[in-house]
Structures are given as structure tokens and as C-alpha cells.
Design a protein around this motif. Structure first.
Motif, short mmCIF file in Angstrom:
data_model
loop_
_atom_site.label_atom_id
_atom_site.label_comp_id
_atom_site.label_asym_id
_atom_site.label_seq_id
_atom_site.Cartn_x
_atom_site.Cartn_y
_atom_site.Cartn_z
N SER A 1 15.35 -4.58 -0.20
CA SER A 1 15.39 -4.50 1.25
C SER A 1 16.32 -3.38 1.70
CB SER A 1 15.86 -5.84 1.84
OG SER A 1 17.16 -6.15 1.35
N SER B 1 6.23 -0.70 7.73
CA SER B 1 7.24 -0.96 8.76
C SER B 1 7.99 0.33 9.08
CB SER B 1 8.22 -2.03 8.29
OG SER B 1 8.86 -1.63 7.09
N SER C 1 8.55 2.75 5.67
CA SER C 1 8.46 2.25 4.31
C SER C 1 6.99 2.11 3.91
CB SER C 1 9.18 0.91 4.15
OG SER C 1 8.58 -0.06 4.99
N THR C 2 6.75 1.94 2.63
CA THR C 2 5.38 1.86 2.13
C THR C 2 4.66 0.59 2.58
OG1 THR C 2 6.29 0.92 0.09
CG2 THR C 2 5.84 3.29 0.12
N ASP C 3 5.39 -0.42 3.05
CA ASP C 3 4.73 -1.63 3.55
C ASP C 3 4.28 -1.50 4.99
OD1 ASP C 3 7.17 -1.61 4.77
OD2 ASP C 3 7.82 -3.59 4.05
N ASP D 1 9.70 4.36 -0.67
CA ASP D 1 9.26 3.18 -1.41
C ASP D 1 10.51 2.46 -1.90
OD1 ASP D 1 7.97 1.25 -2.85
OD2 ASP D 1 7.33 2.57 -4.48
#
Length: 506
Positions: free
Chosen positions: A178, A211, A207-209, A174
Motif C-alpha cells: 500500500s 486508483s 497505480s496499476t489498480d 506498480d
């Protein structure tokens, strides 16, 4: 009361400025004492939860405010502190209400909970969980990572190496900001180096998004290529910065621009060579063998019969001899092992553009001198194929009107705090001066009365008699000013004079 009366008399004898100063000092002492008392009596706070998100922070704060427990927020709201003696009770109350802070993964402390009857499977699972927790803690300690979760797949050890399954890992981070390639490479290398048998190309980072930052199966060539590219860019940037600083100090700011392109060799080589010196031959061992046989019987050599004995040939006479001389020489030998580190410069190109001064009005530069100076500073080697090019062209003249307006506007805006501070200081100075003047005017009459009381032996005179006696003594304006500045010294001096006069009369 005598003490109170003497204190009032002392305060009345002070000027207004002195009274104001004593009042300000008293206020400062009272405030300092109050602050110290507050600090001493304040409860000791300790961390209740840390590294919690906004939703959890809102729940914790609402619960603490409803229960009336004092709390503090630190670290931009990422840490909640409560009194030390109430931390465990507050945690229990929050857990009963279903409010929890961030869950810190357990590490090797899981192994402390194992007993004597733990199975082998449980030991392996606990060890894997402990390793995952320690890696998650380590990654969460990075400045750019708010939280991390690590999952490991450690297969059982196979009987043969060729049948061994690889160890894999997946990391979910997390990020607070960037994440760059350097950060991803650091995460991959950290995880791969912490687990036995885990290769960097078997680590997946996401990553938590949603990606994917590093996919499993990517060979190390891509990672190494990125590292080489960063090293090349860092070398070019550092060299360009040094050359620009040097030209700015020689020609002036903004009169030169330097661009550097470098080709680096990242191959790692190891060379070993041996050198012999024949002239240094020295015998170190020698051996001589001599054999002689003479007789009429069958020779010890020849054809062998059925029973294994030699078959006689000829007339049976033989004569055999052997001489062998062996000498071993030792010579000098030099072994040189050379290892070339990666990152050496293969080729260097430097382009320099300087202002010729035709539009800016500056003096024309010496192109040959600049080329020699830059070549020496950059380490240009012609035999290596390096190239350097220096050109003098016209730089555009700066817009003087706009620059002057911006400087004037910026200067006025920058001076506003200074002007405000100067005005405040001036007002304070004028106020203190007026207060001191009024205090001096009120104290002047009292000082003169005290002086005359000393002169007259303590008799009190009215204003007319005081003015007459002052004129009789011939007190000029200079003496009055001296009395105003040093009243105690003047009174002491006059008392000594009167004492001398009394002794003389007596």
C-alpha cells in the motif's frame, strides 16, 4: 606391507572412543573436501532476467527446464541466474520462443545512437524518451515500487513567457504494498525536480489498480497541509514516548499514561531591523561656500529684457553675499536580519494519568512532584499558554490468575526446545561414557601385559602368571587406576627403574 601393518597396530592400540573420534574427523574432512571440490567445479552464474512477474517467471523456468540449461532463482523468484557462458545464447533462444523477461526502459543511452544527420524533432523526441526512461528506472529503485512508467508532455518553447504552455507528467506505478501519502509526495517531488519547468501540481500519479494517487491541478496547499500534519503527529508521538519512558522508570511499567497535543507554527518569517546611535555622531565631511558681489552696474539678478540681458532696476547699485556651511555626520548603525524557521511550538498541552494504587496495591504517587517533573521535561511555558494536568485515578488490578496461567503455559512451551536439547545431550553423554568404559576394560589387560613385558624383558606370561606377578609387585587399586590414566608415563618410569637395577647388579 609394513606401513599398513603398523597402521593397523596403531588403530588396535586405540580405545573405542579414540577410534570413533578419528572416524568422525575423517568423515568431516571428506565432506569438507567434497564441498570444496563441488564449489570449485561449480559454474559461475549471472543474472538472466530480474524483476519479472510470476507469469514471465513460469515461462522462463519451463523453457530452461525443457532445454536442460541449469538455473537458479534468487530474490524470492524475482531473479533468474544461468551459467555465465550461456547467458546470451539462452536469451536468444528465449526470444526466439517468444519468452521475454521484464523490459528495462532505456535511458540516456538512447542519445548514444544518434548520428550526425538526426533532425531536431528526432533529437527532442529521443531526449524526452531518455528522460522518461531514467525517471522510470529511478522510481523502480524505490523499495515500495515494483515498476513504473513515466510519460512527459514538453511543449515547444514559446516566444513570450505568457504564451508558454506548462510541462505536464503522468506516472503509473506498480506498488508492492500500500502506498502512503509520504510515498506519493516523494514520487511527485522527484519527478517535478527532474524535469525543467515542471511544477508539482502538474504531475498525475496513478497505480496499476486504477486508483488516482495524485491528480494534476492539486495545489501545493494540500501537500503542505499533509506534511504539517505528519510533522505535528511525529512531534506529539516522540514527546509522549519520552514522557512515558520517564514515568515508567519512576513509577513502574503500566502505572502512567501521557497524551500530548501540540500546536505548531509553520509560518516562515524574516525580520530586518536597523538601530542608530545618535551619541556616536562623527563629522566625516564638511563644505563651506561664500559668495560676495558689489558694484554699480545692473545686478546679476532681476528681470530679463528682450535680448536676454537683465533690465536695470533702481539706481544700479547692488551688494550681494551668500554663505553656505555643510557638514555630514556619520553615526553607528546596526542591521539585524532574523529568519524564523517553521515548526516552532505555539502552544503545548500535556495530560498525565497515574495510578493511585487503591486497586493495584501500589504506593500512592506524589502528584505535585510528577507535575513538576513532566512540566520540566516537556518544556511547559505558562506565558506561552501551555497547560499541564496530572490526575491520580484508580487503575484496574491485573487478572493475576489468567496472567499466571498464561505465564505458566508460555513458560512450558518455551522450555520444550531446551528440554529436548538436554535429553539429546544426556543420551550422547551416556553413550560416550559407556563406550569409553568398555574401551578401558579391553585396554586394561593389554596395558598390564605391556607393563609386565617391560618388567620381564619382553617375556610373554599367561593370565595366571600375570596375576601372580602383579600381586607380587603389590599393585593396589590406586596404582592400577594410575596406570589406566597414564600408561606411557608408568612404563617409562618402570624401564628407568629396571635400568638402574641392572647397573647396580653389574
Amino acid at each position: 606391507m609394513p606401513g599398513l601393518e603398523s597402521l593397523r597396530r596403531m588403530l588396535r592400540s586405540l580405545t573405542i572412543s579414540q577410534q570413533v573420534g578419528m572416524g568422525a574427523a575423517a568423515i568431516v574432512v571428506i565432506l569438507a573436501g567434497a564441498a570444496f571440490f563441488t564449489w570449485v567445479t561449480a559454474p559461475s552464474f549471472t543474472v538472466l532476467y530480474s524483476n519479472i512477474d510470476e507469469t514471465q517467471l513460469s515461462q522462463v523456468v519451463d523453457s530452461l527446464e525443457a532445454s536442460g540449461v541449469p538455473y537458479r532463482l534468487e530474490g524470492g523468484g524475482s531473479r533468474v541466474l544461468v551459467p555465465h557462458d550461456a547467458v546470451y545464447r539462452v536469451r536468444a533462444d528465449l526470444a526466439a520462443e517468444g519468452v521475454q523477461g521484464s523490459v528495462v526502459p532505456k535511458g540516456y543511452e538512447l542519445l548514444d545512437e544518434q548520428g550526425l544527420s538526426v533532425s531536431d524533432f528526432r533529437q527532442r523526441v529521443d531526449y524526452q524518451r531518455a528522460l522518461e526512461g531514467e525517471l522510470a528506472r529511478t522510481l523502480s529503485a524505490m523499495s515500495g515500487v515494483a515498476g513504473a512508467t513515466v510519460h512527459l508532455v514538453i511543449p515547444e518553447e514559446a516566444l513570450f513567457i505568457e504564451n508558454q504552455e506548462p510541462v505536464t507528467a503522468s506516472v503509473l506505478v506498480d506498488p508492492r504494498q500500500s502506498v502512503g501519502e509520504a510515498d506519493v509526495e516523494a514520487i511527485v517531488m522527484l519527478v517535478a525536480s527532474s524535469v525543467e519547468g515542471l511544477e508539482p501540481n502538474q504531475v498525475t500519479v496513478a497505480s496499476t489498480d486504477g486508483s488516482v494517487l495524485h491528480a494534476a491541478g492539486e495545489d501545493s496547499v494540500t501537500v503542505m497541509g499533509n506534511r504539517q500534519l505528519r510533522m505535528t503527529e511525529d512531534f506529539e508521538t516522540a514527546l509522549s514516548s519520552d514522557l512515558n519512558d520517564m514515568l515508567s522508570s519512576v513509577l513502574g511499567s503500566g502505572r502512567a499514561s501521557v497524551v500530548v497535543r501540540a500546536q505548531l507554527d509553520f509560518d516562515e518569517r524574516e525580520t530586518e531591523s536597523e538601530t542608530y546611535t545618535p551619541e556616536s555622531a562623527t563629522p566625516i565631511r564638511s563644505q563651506v561656500i561664500e559668495e560676495t558681489f558689489t558694484g554699480d552696474a545692473a545686478a546679476p539678478v532681476g528681470s530679463v529684457g528682450v535680448d536676454g540681458t537683465p533690465i536695470a532696476t533702481g539706481d544700479g547699485a547692488y551688494d550681494y553675499s551668500r554663505n553656505e556651511d555643510t557638514t555630514e555626520f556619520g553615526i553607528d548603525r546596526v542591521v539585524v536580519r532574523t529568519m524564523e524557521a517553521p515548526g516552532t511550538v505555539e502552544r503545548l498541552s500535556v495530560a498525565v494519568v497515574v495510578d493511585d494504587g487503591s486497586l493495584t496495591g501500589a504506593s500512592a504517587p506524589d502528584v505535585a512532584a510528577i507535575e513538576a517533573l513532566v512540566g520540566a521535561a516537556a518544556g511547559i511555558q505558562a506565558e506561552r499558554g501551555d497547560a499541564i494536568e496530572v490526575s491520580a485515578i484508580a487503575f484496574p488490578a491485573p487478572p493475576e490468575t489468567e496472567v499466571a496461567e498464561e505465564a505458566a503455559a508460555g513458560g512450558i512451551m518455551d522450555l520444550i526446545p531446551t528440554i529436548v536439547g538436554a535429553l539429546v545431550l544426556l543420551l550422547v553423554t551416556v553413550g560416550l561414557f559407556l563406550m569409553s568404559r568398555s574401551g578401558k576394560k579391553k585396554a586394561k589387560k593389554g596395558e598390564i601385559v605391556e607393563m609386565n613385558q617391560a618388567l620381564t624383558g619382553g617375556a610373554v606370561l599367561d593370565a595366571d602368571e600375570l596375576a601372580a606377578q602383579t600381586a607380587a609387585f603389590g599393585l593396589t587399586d590406586d596404582v592400577i587406576e594410575l596406570v589406566e590414566r597414564q600408561p606411557e608415563e608408568i612404563a617409562t618410569l618402570l624401564r628407568s627403574w629396571l635400568a638402574d637395577r641392572r647397573e647396580t647388579v653389574a
